[in-house]
Motif scaffolding. Structure first.
Motif, PDB file in Angstrom:
ATOM      1  N   VAL A 144      -3.431  -2.627   9.626  1.00 47.61           N
ATOM      2  CA  VAL A 144      -4.842  -2.485  10.026  1.00 47.61           C
ATOM      3  C   VAL A 144      -5.518  -1.265   9.410  1.00 47.61           C
ATOM      4  N   PRO A 145      -4.898  -0.076   9.412  1.00 50.10           N
ATOM      5  CA  PRO A 145      -5.601   1.095   8.865  1.00 50.10           C
ATOM      6  C   PRO A 145      -6.057   0.919   7.422  1.00 50.10           C
ATOM      7  N   PHE A 146      -5.276   0.183   6.623  1.00 51.60           N
ATOM      8  CA  PHE A 146      -5.630   0.027   5.210  1.00 51.60           C
ATOM      9  C   PHE A 146      -7.009  -0.589   5.025  1.00 51.60           C
ATOM     10  N   PHE A 147      -7.371  -1.539   5.878  1.00 47.45           N
ATOM     11  CA  PHE A 147      -8.609  -2.288   5.661  1.00 47.45           C
ATOM     12  C   PHE A 147      -9.870  -1.494   6.012  1.00 47.45           C
ATOM     13  N   ILE A 148      -9.730  -0.355   6.659  1.00 46.24           N
ATOM     14  CA  ILE A 148     -10.908   0.462   6.955  1.00 46.24           C
ATOM     15  C   ILE A 148     -11.564   0.920   5.661  1.00 46.24           C
ATOM     16  N   ARG A 149     -10.753   1.362   4.703  1.00 48.59           N
ATOM     17  CA  ARG A 149     -11.289   1.852   3.426  1.00 48.59           C
ATOM     18  C   ARG A 149     -10.970   0.925   2.252  1.00 48.59           C
ATOM     19  N   GLY A 150      -9.843   0.222   2.315  1.00 49.80           N
ATOM     20  CA  GLY A 150      -9.501  -0.709   1.241  1.00 49.80           C
ATOM     21  C   GLY A 150      -9.071  -0.012  -0.037  1.00 49.80           C
ATOM     22  N   MET A 151      -9.446  -0.585  -1.167  1.00 52.71           N
ATOM     23  CA  MET A 151      -9.080  -0.128  -2.510  1.00 52.71           C
ATOM     24  C   MET A 151      -7.552  -0.169  -2.688  1.00 52.71           C
ATOM     25  N   MET A 152      -6.888   0.982  -2.873  1.00 49.25           N
ATOM     26  CA  MET A 152      -5.426   0.996  -3.010  1.00 49.25           C
ATOM     27  C   MET A 152      -4.845   2.139  -2.184  1.00 49.25           C
ATOM     28  N   ILE A 154      -0.789   3.679  -0.297  1.00 46.41           N
ATOM     29  CA  ILE A 154       0.646   3.554  -0.045  1.00 46.41           C
ATOM     30  C   ILE A 154       0.874   3.609   1.456  1.00 46.41           C
ATOM     31  N   GLY A 155       1.606   2.625   1.987  1.00 45.93           N
ATOM     32  CA  GLY A 155       2.006   2.628   3.382  1.00 45.93           C
ATOM     33  C   GLY A 155       3.436   3.124   3.489  1.00 45.93           C
ATOM     34  N   LEU A 156       3.676   3.993   4.465  1.00 45.01           N
ATOM     35  CA  LEU A 156       4.988   4.626   4.596  1.00 45.01           C
ATOM     36  C   LEU A 156       5.743   4.166   5.837  1.00 45.01           C
ATOM     37  N   GLY A 157       5.275   3.093   6.479  1.00 49.46           N
ATOM     38  CA  GLY A 157       6.024   2.541   7.589  1.00 49.46           C
ATOM     39  C   GLY A 157       5.420   2.805   8.943  1.00 49.46           C
ATOM     40  N   HIS A 158       6.160   2.407   9.974  1.00 52.09           N
ATOM     41  CA  HIS A 158       5.687   2.410  11.349  1.00 52.09           C
ATOM     42  C   HIS A 158       5.234   3.801  11.800  1.00 52.09           C
ATOM     43  N   LYS A 159       3.974   3.886  12.242  1.00 50.32           N
ATOM     44  CA  LYS A 159       3.368   5.108  12.780  1.00 50.32           C
ATOM     45  C   LYS A 159       3.283   6.245  11.765  1.00 50.32           C
ATOM     46  N   GLN A 160       3.405   5.924  10.483  1.00 50.79           N
ATOM     47  CA  GLN A 160       3.242   6.938   9.445  1.00 50.79           C
ATOM     48  C   GLN A 160       1.843   6.836   8.847  1.00 50.79           C
ATOM     49  N   PRO A 161       1.221   7.962   8.498  1.00 50.87           N
ATOM     50  CA  PRO A 161      -0.134   7.908   7.957  1.00 50.87           C
ATOM     51  C   PRO A 161      -0.184   7.216   6.601  1.00 50.87           C
ATOM     52  N   LEU A 162      -1.297   6.542   6.355  1.00 52.01           N
ATOM     53  CA  LEU A 162      -1.520   5.860   5.086  1.00 52.01           C
ATOM     54  C   LEU A 162      -1.891   6.889   4.024  1.00 52.01           C
ATOM     55  N   VAL A 163      -1.427   6.693   2.797  1.00 51.73           N
ATOM     56  CA  VAL A 163      -1.760   7.589   1.690  1.00 51.73           C
ATOM     57  C   VAL A 163      -2.761   6.879   0.782  1.00 51.73           C
ATOM     58  N   SER A 164      -4.023   7.296   0.814  1.00 45.50           N
ATOM     59  CA  SER A 164      -5.041   6.704  -0.060  1.00 45.50           C
ATOM     60  C   SER A 164      -4.777   7.132  -1.498  1.00 45.50           C
ATOM     61  N   LEU A 165      -5.085   6.242  -2.448  1.00 48.28           N
ATOM     62  CA  LEU A 165      -4.822   6.505  -3.856  1.00 48.28           C
ATOM     63  C   LEU A 165      -6.118   6.619  -4.649  1.00 48.28           C
ATOM     64  N   GLU A 166      -6.096   7.484  -5.633  1.00 45.20           N
ATOM     65  CA  GLU A 166      -7.211   7.550  -6.570  1.00 45.20           C
ATOM     66  C   GLU A 166      -7.253   6.244  -7.373  1.00 45.20           C
ATOM     67  N   VAL A 167      -8.444   5.698  -7.555  1.00 44.74           N
ATOM     68  CA  VAL A 167      -8.616   4.452  -8.307  1.00 44.74           C
ATOM     69  C   VAL A 167      -9.594   4.715  -9.446  1.00 44.74           C
ATOM     70  N   THR A 168      -9.203   4.328 -10.657  1.00 45.10           N
ATOM     71  CA  THR A 168     -10.008   4.686 -11.830  1.00 45.10           C
ATOM     72  C   THR A 168     -10.603   3.494 -12.581  1.00 45.10           C
ATOM     73  N   GLY A 169     -10.688   2.343 -11.946  1.00 47.21           N
ATOM     74  CA  GLY A 169     -11.476   1.264 -12.536  1.00 47.21           C
ATOM     75  C   GLY A 169     -10.703   0.142 -13.185  1.00 47.21           C
ATOM     76  N   HIS A 170      -9.379   0.199 -13.218  1.00 45.40           N
ATOM     77  CA  HIS A 170      -8.615  -0.917 -13.786  1.00 45.40           C
ATOM     78  C   HIS A 170      -8.741  -2.137 -12.868  1.00 45.40           C
ATOM     79  N   LYS A 171      -8.987  -3.294 -13.458  1.00 50.24           N
ATOM     80  CA  LYS A 171      -9.191  -4.518 -12.684  1.00 50.24           C
ATOM     81  C   LYS A 171      -7.962  -5.406 -12.759  1.00 50.24           C
ATOM     82  N   TRP A 172      -7.526  -5.848 -11.582  1.00 48.85           N
ATOM     83  CA  TRP A 172      -6.422  -6.791 -11.475  1.00 48.85           C
ATOM     84  C   TRP A 172      -7.012  -8.153 -11.127  1.00 48.85           C
TER      85      TRP A 172
END
Length: 311
Positions: A144-152, A154-172
């Motif tokens: 759930v926390p990931f979808f607040i901001r989206g983009m990309m 890293i999730g570190l597991g149960h009750k661990q804070p999400l690590v937001s990543l810098e995104v530089t425009g590459h399209k998948w």
């Protein structure tokens, strides 16, 4: 003074996990897990309006017959949780229009919960910040926390804070192929545990190496083609044992020219990476000739998380 709307419509994306690393079952009943997230352009839409008889809910669209429209739904659970946090009764009606399939490894339920948190926060004018909304979301589900901001991220597991990543425009660009059957996340993790062959200490050591490898990848600043060796999902093997169609689907993607074939989340969606839009259309056309998929869509990422489209 900013006016508070009485009705709001939000859009929230699905997600792909370019990498998932899973450790052995812990004593607390959870698995250590490290995963990369990418939000993609397949969206559910949630409209929230005032309703003195609420909370009430209606679900339409993709797999709506599989989605409960009562307090079992994560939307109502999210609204109730935020309501307790800010001491407000969630007297709302929720109209959820689904495009994200259920039990498909794309995070639809978690995405909808995130939309509810953001929307109710705005309708109440409660001004809970994103970090606190993410912390509340983690009480509902790890995704759930990931979808607040989206983009990309890293999730570190149960009750661990999400690590937001810098995104530089590459399209998948992904071609998502959804088999007729879904999979239970619980069943997939149980199967994962049954197929482990090493001792607990060996499995923990393997996981620590894989975890660090996932963390070290420059997910948001590298091109998809640079990251092909890192596209891997530890849940793919146990999921394929439970649903052999996944293995057939992944092989079909490879044989039809996908740059990479990857199962999303705990399944059953198979995600095929394309070179560009034209290649994605060609790949979709070929995959539509197969008989194991109930839906095939093209989506791209990364995209932002929950956003307001009308208020």
């Amino acid at each position: 003074m900013t006016s508070i709307p009485s009705k709001i419509t939000l859009q929230v994306p699905a997600k792909i996990n370019p990498q998932i690393r899973v450790g052995p079952l812990r004593e607390d009943g959870y698995h250590d897990i490290t995963l990369a997230y990418q939000a993609i352009s397949l969206f559910d839409t949630l409209t929230i309006s005032q309703n003195p008889e609420g909370p009430t809910m209606n679900v339409t669209g993709m797999d709506s017959d599989r989605v409960p429209a009562d307090n079992r739904n994560l939307v109502i659970k999210a609204a109730s949780l935020l309501g307790k946090h800010v001491d407000v009764e969630p007297t709302f009606h929720f109209e959820l229009a689904k495009c994200i399939p259920s039990e498909a490894g794309l995070g639809g339920g978690s995405a909808d919960a995130a939309a509810a948190l953001v929307g109710c926060n705005m309708l109440w004018g409660s001004k809970v910040n994103d970090d606190d909304l993410m912390e509340l979301g983690a009480q509902i589900g790890e995704d759930v926390p990931f979808f607040i901001r989206g983009m990309m991220a890293i999730g570190l597991g149960h009750k661990q804070p999400l690590v937001s990543l810098e995104v530089t425009g590459h399209k998948w660009i992904w071609v998502l192929a959804i088999p007729f059957r879904g999979l239970s996340t619980k069943a997939v993790f149980q199967e994962h545990d049954e197929v482990l062959t090493g001792s607990l200490s060996e499995e923990e050591e393997k996981y620590r190496r894989r975890r660090q490898g996932c963390i070290d990848v420059a997910w948001g600043t590298s091109s998809p083609m640079e990251l092909l060796p890192f596209l891997v999902n530890d849940l793919e093997f146990p999921s394929t044992r439970l649903l052999p169609d996944i293995g057939i689907a992944l092989e079909a993607g490879r044989s039809h020219g996908a740059v990479a074939s990857l199962m999303s989340g705990s399944g059953s969606t198979c995600a095929f990476l394309a070179k560009d839009e034209a290649h994605a259309m060609q790949l979709k056309t070929e995959l539509q000739k197969e008989t194991i998929f109930r839906e095939i869509v093209i989506a791209s990422g990364p995209v932002e998380g929950v956003r307001v489209i009308q208020n």
